[in-house]
Scaffold this motif. Structure first.
Motif, PDB file in Angstrom:
ATOM      1  N   PHE A  91       0.851  -1.193   0.000  1.00  0.00           N
ATOM      2  CA  PHE A  91       0.000   0.000   0.000  1.00  0.00           C
ATOM      3  C   PHE A  91       0.883   1.238   0.000  1.00  0.00           C
ATOM      4  N   LYS A  92       0.433   2.230  -0.762  1.00  0.00           N
ATOM      5  CA  LYS A  92       1.237   3.425  -0.977  1.00  0.00           C
ATOM      6  C   LYS A  92       0.317   4.497  -1.559  1.00  0.00           C
ATOM      7  N   SER A  93       0.800   5.700  -1.612  1.00  0.00           N
ATOM      8  CA  SER A  93       0.129   6.737  -2.384  1.00  0.00           C
ATOM      9  C   SER A  93       0.899   6.962  -3.680  1.00  0.00           C
ATOM     10  N   PRO A  94       0.213   7.092  -4.806  1.00  0.00           N
ATOM     11  CA  PRO A  94       0.925   7.436  -6.048  1.00  0.00           C
ATOM     12  C   PRO A  94       1.719   8.728  -5.909  1.00  0.00           C
ATOM     13  N   ASP A  95       1.292   9.603  -4.993  1.00  0.00           N
ATOM     14  CA  ASP A  95       2.001  10.866  -4.780  1.00  0.00           C
ATOM     15  C   ASP A  95       3.404  10.648  -4.242  1.00  0.00           C
ATOM     16  N   TRP A  96       3.649   9.489  -3.632  1.00  0.00           N
ATOM     17  CA  TRP A  96       4.933   9.212  -2.998  1.00  0.00           C
ATOM     18  C   TRP A  96       5.848   8.352  -3.859  1.00  0.00           C
ATOM     19  N   VAL A  97       5.429   8.091  -5.087  1.00  0.00           N
ATOM     20  CA  VAL A  97       6.182   7.201  -5.974  1.00  0.00           C
ATOM     21  C   VAL A  97       6.682   8.004  -7.167  1.00  0.00           C
ATOM     22  N   ALA A  98       7.958   7.830  -7.492  1.00  0.00           N
ATOM     23  CA  ALA A  98       8.559   8.625  -8.566  1.00  0.00           C
ATOM     24  C   ALA A  98       7.989   8.262  -9.939  1.00  0.00           C
ATOM     25  N   ASP A  99       7.599   7.001 -10.115  1.00  0.00           N
ATOM     26  CA  ASP A  99       7.126   6.542 -11.428  1.00  0.00           C
ATOM     27  C   ASP A  99       5.810   5.779 -11.285  1.00  0.00           C
ATOM     28  N   PRO A 100       4.751   6.419 -10.823  1.00  0.00           N
ATOM     29  CA  PRO A 100       3.491   5.699 -10.575  1.00  0.00           C
ATOM     30  C   PRO A 100       2.910   5.041 -11.819  1.00  0.00           C
TER      31      PRO A 100
END
Length: 250
Positions: free
Chosen positions: A96-105
Protein backbone atom coordinates in the motif's frame (compact mmCIF):
# COMPACT_ATOMS: atom_id res chain seq x y z
CA UNK A 1 -8.69 -3.30 17.10
CA UNK A 2 -5.54 -4.40 18.86
CA UNK A 3 -4.63 -2.16 21.76
CA UNK A 4 -0.84 -2.19 21.95
CA UNK A 5 2.33 -1.92 19.90
CA UNK A 6 4.22 -5.13 19.17
CA UNK A 7 7.50 -5.44 21.04
CA UNK A 8 10.83 -5.69 19.29
CA UNK A 9 10.98 -9.45 19.77
CA UNK A 10 7.77 -9.86 17.83
CA UNK A 11 9.22 -7.82 14.94
CA UNK A 12 12.38 -9.99 14.97
CA UNK A 13 10.26 -13.12 14.76
CA UNK A 14 8.52 -11.80 11.65
CA UNK A 15 11.81 -10.74 10.03
CA UNK A 16 13.24 -14.24 10.60
CA UNK A 17 10.20 -15.69 8.80
CA UNK A 18 10.68 -13.54 5.69
CA UNK A 19 12.63 -16.15 3.63
CA UNK A 20 9.92 -18.74 4.26
CA UNK A 21 7.11 -16.34 3.45
CA UNK A 22 8.75 -15.26 0.24
CA UNK A 23 9.65 -18.72 -1.03
CA UNK A 24 6.38 -20.48 -0.19
CA UNK A 25 4.08 -18.85 -2.74
CA UNK A 26 6.71 -19.20 -5.47
CA UNK A 27 6.96 -22.96 -5.01
CA UNK A 28 3.28 -23.85 -5.01
CA UNK A 29 -0.04 -22.33 -5.96
CA UNK A 30 1.44 -19.01 -7.03
CA UNK A 31 -1.51 -18.23 -9.32
CA UNK A 32 -3.83 -18.45 -6.32
CA UNK A 33 -1.77 -16.30 -3.98
CA UNK A 34 -1.00 -12.62 -3.67
CA UNK A 35 2.23 -11.58 -1.96
CA UNK A 36 1.46 -8.47 0.07
CA UNK A 37 4.21 -6.36 1.63
CA UNK A 38 3.50 -4.85 5.02
CA UNK A 39 5.93 -2.83 7.16
CA UNK A 40 8.29 -4.94 9.26
CA UNK A 41 7.12 -3.03 12.34
CA UNK A 42 3.50 -2.14 12.89
CA UNK A 43 2.14 1.16 11.64
CA UNK A 44 -1.16 1.66 13.44
CA UNK A 45 -3.90 2.07 12.53
CA UNK A 46 -2.93 1.05 8.98
CA UNK A 47 -0.98 -2.06 10.02
CA UNK A 48 -1.22 -3.48 13.54
CA UNK A 49 0.96 -6.45 14.45
CA UNK A 50 0.53 -8.33 17.71
CA UNK A 51 2.13 -11.74 17.85
CA UNK A 52 0.73 -13.78 14.98
CA UNK A 53 -2.22 -11.45 14.49
CA UNK A 54 -1.96 -8.77 11.79
CA UNK A 55 -4.81 -6.34 11.16
CA UNK A 56 -5.32 -2.70 10.28
CA UNK A 57 -7.09 -0.28 7.98
CA UNK A 58 -4.88 -1.16 4.99
CA UNK A 59 -4.65 -4.90 5.68
CA UNK A 60 -8.23 -6.00 6.22
CA UNK A 61 -9.83 -4.62 3.01
CA UNK A 62 -7.36 -6.46 0.77
CA UNK A 63 -7.65 -9.62 2.89
CA UNK A 64 -11.42 -9.64 2.50
CA UNK A 65 -11.38 -8.76 -1.21
CA UNK A 66 -8.83 -11.50 -1.94
CA UNK A 67 -10.83 -14.03 0.10
CA UNK A 68 -13.96 -13.26 -1.92
CA UNK A 69 -12.01 -14.11 -5.08
CA UNK A 70 -10.56 -17.32 -3.60
CA UNK A 71 -7.05 -15.86 -3.45
CA UNK A 72 -4.69 -16.46 -0.54
CA UNK A 73 -3.11 -13.22 0.70
CA UNK A 74 0.42 -13.91 1.96
CA UNK A 75 1.60 -11.13 4.29
CA UNK A 76 5.31 -10.42 3.96
CA UNK A 77 6.83 -8.06 6.57
CA UNK A 78 9.76 -6.13 5.06
CA UNK A 79 11.66 -2.89 5.57
CA UNK A 80 10.36 -0.24 3.19
CA UNK A 81 13.49 0.09 1.04
CA UNK A 82 13.78 -3.68 0.63
CA UNK A 83 10.12 -3.84 -0.41
CA UNK A 84 10.75 -1.16 -3.03
CA UNK A 85 13.40 -3.31 -4.71
CA UNK A 86 11.37 -6.52 -4.43
CA UNK A 87 8.32 -4.88 -5.98
CA UNK A 88 10.42 -3.68 -8.92
CA UNK A 89 11.78 -7.21 -9.33
CA UNK A 90 8.30 -8.79 -9.05
CA UNK A 91 9.31 -10.73 -5.94
CA UNK A 92 6.23 -9.34 -4.22
CA UNK A 93 2.92 -8.47 -5.87
CA UNK A 94 1.46 -5.56 -3.93
CA UNK A 95 1.97 -3.05 -1.14
CA UNK A 96 0.00 0.00 0.00
CA UNK A 97 1.24 3.42 -0.98
CA UNK A 98 0.13 6.74 -2.38
CA UNK A 99 0.93 7.44 -6.05
CA UNK A 100 2.00 10.87 -4.78
CA UNK A 101 4.93 9.21 -3.00
CA UNK A 102 6.18 7.20 -5.97
CA UNK A 103 8.56 8.62 -8.57
CA UNK A 104 7.13 6.54 -11.43
CA UNK A 105 3.49 5.70 -10.58
CA UNK A 106 2.70 4.99 -14.24
CA UNK A 107 4.92 1.88 -14.05
CA UNK A 108 2.50 0.19 -11.66
CA UNK A 109 -1.14 -0.77 -11.44
CA UNK A 110 -3.23 0.83 -8.70
CA UNK A 111 -6.40 0.06 -6.82
CA UNK A 112 -9.05 2.67 -6.30
CA UNK A 113 -8.49 4.93 -3.30
CA UNK A 114 -8.93 3.10 0.02
CA UNK A 115 -8.64 6.16 2.26
CA UNK A 116 -7.14 9.64 2.37
CA UNK A 117 -4.05 10.15 4.52
CA UNK A 118 -3.93 13.65 5.98
CA UNK A 119 -0.86 15.11 7.66
CA UNK A 120 -1.77 17.79 10.17
CA UNK A 121 -0.07 20.04 12.69
CA UNK A 122 -0.26 19.02 16.34
CA UNK A 123 0.83 21.05 19.35
CA UNK A 124 0.33 21.09 23.14
CA UNK A 125 -3.06 22.40 24.14
CA UNK A 126 -1.54 24.87 26.59
CA UNK A 127 0.62 26.44 23.87
CA UNK A 128 -2.23 28.70 22.77
CA UNK A 129 -1.22 28.58 19.10
CA UNK A 130 -3.27 29.46 16.02
CA UNK A 131 -1.72 27.84 12.96
CA UNK A 132 -3.55 28.55 9.73
CA UNK A 133 -0.78 28.93 7.14
CA UNK A 134 2.80 27.89 6.62
CA UNK A 135 4.22 31.29 7.60
CA UNK A 136 2.80 30.84 11.12
CA UNK A 137 5.53 28.23 11.70
CA UNK A 138 8.49 30.57 11.18
CA UNK A 139 10.93 30.34 14.06
CA UNK A 140 9.60 27.00 15.33
CA UNK A 141 10.95 23.47 15.51
CA UNK A 142 8.85 21.00 13.51
CA UNK A 143 8.98 17.37 14.67
CA UNK A 144 8.50 14.85 11.84
CA UNK A 145 9.02 11.20 11.02
CA UNK A 146 12.39 10.29 9.54
CA UNK A 147 12.25 10.03 5.76
CA UNK A 148 8.91 11.79 5.32
CA UNK A 149 8.71 14.58 2.75
CA UNK A 150 6.44 17.61 3.08
CA UNK A 151 6.47 19.82 -0.05
CA UNK A 152 4.39 22.50 1.67
CA UNK A 153 7.10 23.00 4.30
CA UNK A 154 10.18 22.29 2.20
CA UNK A 155 10.86 25.93 1.30
CA UNK A 156 10.98 27.00 4.95
CA UNK A 157 13.20 24.05 5.83
CA UNK A 158 15.65 24.94 3.06
CA UNK A 159 15.67 28.62 4.07
CA UNK A 160 16.20 27.56 7.71
CA UNK A 161 13.17 29.60 8.76
CA UNK A 162 11.90 26.52 10.54
CA UNK A 163 13.98 23.69 11.99
CA UNK A 164 13.24 20.09 11.09
CA UNK A 165 13.68 17.53 13.89
CA UNK A 166 13.50 13.92 12.67
CA UNK A 167 12.34 10.95 14.74
CA UNK A 168 13.01 7.34 13.78
CA UNK A 169 9.89 6.17 15.59
CA UNK A 170 6.58 7.97 15.14
CA UNK A 171 5.42 7.04 18.63
CA UNK A 172 8.23 9.16 20.13
CA UNK A 173 7.04 12.41 18.54
CA UNK A 174 4.06 13.28 20.74
CA UNK A 175 5.90 12.73 24.07
CA UNK A 176 8.73 14.93 22.75
CA UNK A 177 6.22 17.75 22.23
CA UNK A 178 5.49 17.76 25.94
CA UNK A 179 9.09 18.23 27.10
CA UNK A 180 9.51 21.60 28.75
CA UNK A 181 13.23 22.04 28.08
CA UNK A 182 12.80 23.08 24.42
CA UNK A 183 14.32 26.51 23.71
CA UNK A 184 11.80 27.34 20.97
CA UNK A 185 8.17 26.55 20.28
CA UNK A 186 7.67 23.01 18.97
CA UNK A 187 4.93 21.57 16.77
CA UNK A 188 4.61 18.19 15.08
CA UNK A 189 3.46 17.04 11.66
CA UNK A 190 1.74 13.67 11.91
CA UNK A 191 -0.74 11.61 9.99
CA UNK A 192 -4.08 12.42 11.61
CA UNK A 193 -5.19 8.77 11.85
CA UNK A 194 -1.88 7.73 13.39
CA UNK A 195 -1.94 10.59 15.90
CA UNK A 196 -5.49 9.79 17.04
CA UNK A 197 -4.59 6.13 17.44
CA UNK A 198 -1.51 6.93 19.54
CA UNK A 199 -3.44 9.33 21.75
CA UNK A 200 -6.26 6.84 22.27
CA UNK A 201 -3.78 4.14 23.26
CA UNK A 202 -1.86 6.19 25.85
CA UNK A 203 -3.87 7.71 28.71
CA UNK A 204 -1.00 10.11 29.44
CA UNK A 205 -1.62 11.81 26.09
CA UNK A 206 -5.37 12.25 26.46
CA UNK A 207 -6.73 15.83 26.42
CA UNK A 208 -3.19 17.14 25.92
CA UNK A 209 -2.95 18.16 22.26
CA UNK A 210 -4.66 20.41 19.74
CA UNK A 211 -5.00 19.48 16.06
CA UNK A 212 -4.83 22.28 13.53
CA UNK A 213 -7.61 22.59 10.95
CA UNK A 214 -4.93 23.22 8.35
CA UNK A 215 -3.97 20.06 6.47
CA UNK A 216 -0.27 20.18 5.61
CA UNK A 217 -0.42 17.38 3.04
CA UNK A 218 -3.20 15.11 1.80
CA UNK A 219 -2.64 11.94 -0.23
CA UNK A 220 -4.78 9.00 -1.37
CA UNK A 221 -3.70 5.61 -0.03
CA UNK A 222 -4.08 2.80 -2.57
CA UNK A 223 -2.76 -0.69 -3.24
CA UNK A 224 0.21 -0.61 -5.61
CA UNK A 225 0.56 -3.69 -7.84
CA UNK A 226 3.30 -4.89 -10.16
CA UNK A 227 2.44 -4.37 -13.82
CA UNK A 228 2.07 -7.89 -15.20
CA UNK A 229 -0.53 -9.64 -17.36
CA UNK A 230 -1.78 -11.51 -14.32
CA UNK A 231 -2.21 -8.32 -12.29
CA UNK A 232 -3.80 -6.49 -15.23
CA UNK A 233 -6.53 -9.14 -15.17
CA UNK A 234 -6.79 -9.35 -11.38
CA UNK A 235 -6.74 -5.69 -10.28
CA UNK A 236 -10.13 -4.75 -11.84
CA UNK A 237 -11.69 -7.75 -10.08
CA UNK A 238 -10.10 -6.73 -6.79
CA UNK A 239 -11.38 -3.18 -7.24
CA UNK A 240 -14.93 -4.50 -7.56
CA UNK A 241 -14.60 -6.50 -4.35
CA UNK A 242 -12.79 -3.69 -2.52
CA UNK A 243 -15.66 -1.36 -3.31
CA UNK A 244 -18.05 -3.84 -1.73
CA UNK A 245 -15.84 -4.34 1.32
CA UNK A 246 -15.53 -0.58 1.93
CA UNK A 247 -19.28 -0.13 1.46
CA UNK A 248 -19.92 -2.82 4.08
CA UNK A 249 -17.66 -0.98 6.55
CA UNK A 250 -19.62 2.27 6.34
Amino acid sequence: MVKSFVRSFGCIQWILLIPLLISFPVLAGHDETLRFHIPAADYPPYVIIEGDNISGLMVEPLQQAAERLGIELVLIPLPTMRAEVMLQQHEIDVRFKSPDWVADPENYLWSDTILIAEDILIFPRNAGLRLEKVEDLIGMEVLVGLGYHYPTLQGLFEQEQITRVDFAFTRDILPALLKEDAEVQRVAVLNADVARWLINEDPRLADTFEFSDWVVESSPLKYQFVRTDRMAELVPKLNVELKKVLADQR
